[in-house]
Design an enzyme around this catalytic site. Structure first.
Site, PDB file in Angstrom:
ATOM      1  NE  ARG A 202       8.931   6.613   3.472  1.00 37.21           N
ATOM      2  CZ  ARG A 202       9.367   5.682   2.459  1.00 37.21           C
ATOM      3  NH1 ARG A 202      10.516   5.643   2.072  1.00 37.21           N
ATOM      4  NH2 ARG A 202       8.731   4.790   1.808  1.00 37.21           N
TER       5      ARG A 202
ATOM      6  CD  GLU B  99       3.823   0.387   6.368  1.00 38.40           C
ATOM      7  OE1 GLU B  99       3.634   1.026   7.500  1.00 38.40           O
ATOM      8  OE2 GLU B  99       4.208   1.120   5.579  1.00 38.40           O
TER       9      GLU B  99
ATOM     10  NE  ARG C 238       7.399  10.826   6.317  1.00 39.48           N
ATOM     11  CZ  ARG C 238       7.065   9.507   6.200  1.00 39.48           C
ATOM     12  NH1 ARG C 238       7.151   8.604   7.223  1.00 39.48           N
ATOM     13  NH2 ARG C 238       6.581   9.209   5.138  1.00 39.48           N
TER      14      ARG C 238
END
Length: 223
Positions: A47, A55, A90
């Protein structure tokens, strides 16, 4: 006294990297998330730190932001400066390719916001201000909705099915694709990746996360 104060300030403002990884980017999932394949065939979801991209599946510029990041890092050898883990396990960090900060470049292009909740680097804030001033990317809209606000507004609605299809390599050739369809037929992770990305054998990626044959391409829980 001044020296001690300067040292304290430097310690507070410096970025501490828990780990530095090197490898090749094998997947770009959206404008701020990618998958790294390390030299020892480990796959790690990254990330991108300090930024937040539009998004996918509804927010304007989501697809363009993903394509921009793909152009920057996909199938390239990179260095990742890991800072932490997020709530989804992540690795959060900065991706460097050829000495360029890909995180910062996304902001410069107007393809991501400076993530004010987690950001601390003034250069990211400055890059966002310049992109906004020049109406680059998402800033072509008069009042774009930040992703964190978009997610909050969409929280009560059913989430769209995530699409983690990886872009196919330009060198894809049907001559290199034999009649293999199962993980048990793969000799290693690299072969599984080739059959997924170049040959389009989707049966190797049953959970649709962009990583084929987890028994060969395992993501470590800790590093």
């Amino acid at each position: 006294m001044l020296t001690k104060v300067a040292i304290v300030i430097a310690l507070l403002t410096s970025t501490c990297f828990a780990e530095t990884l090197t490898g090749r980017v094998i997947g770009v999932h959206d404008g701020d998330t990618a998958t790294l394949l390390t030299a020892d065939n480990q796959t790690i979801k990254i990330r991108l730190a300090q930024i937040d991209a539009p998004e996918l599946g509804g927010q304007p510029y989501g697809d363009r932001s993903k394509q921009s990041l793909s152009d920057l890092i996909y199938s390239k050898n990179v260095t990742v400066e890991i800072e932490s883990k997020d709530q989804y396990k992540r690795s959060v960090g900065r991706i460097l390719v050829g000495g360029m900060d890909a995180n910062l470049e996304q902001v410069r292009r107007g393809m991501a916001w400076f993530y004010v909740q987690y950001g601390r680097d003034a250069s990211y804030r400055d890059a966002e201000s310049k992109a906004k001033e020049n109406k680059l990317g998402l800033w072509a809209d008069s009042a774009p909705t930040p992703p964190w606000a978009y997610r909050r507004e969409s929280k009560s609605q059913p989430a769209p099915q995530a699409n983690f299809n990886l872009p196919k390599l330009a060198t894809s050739s049907s001559s290199s694709c034999s009649n293999k369809h199962y993980c048990k037929e793969m000799s290693n992770c690299a072969e599984a990746l080739m059959y997924l990305n170049q040959c389009g054998v989707k049966s190797l990626d049953r959970d649709g996360d962009g990583v084929p044959c987890e028994s060969l391409c395992k993501t470590p829980t800790t590093r």
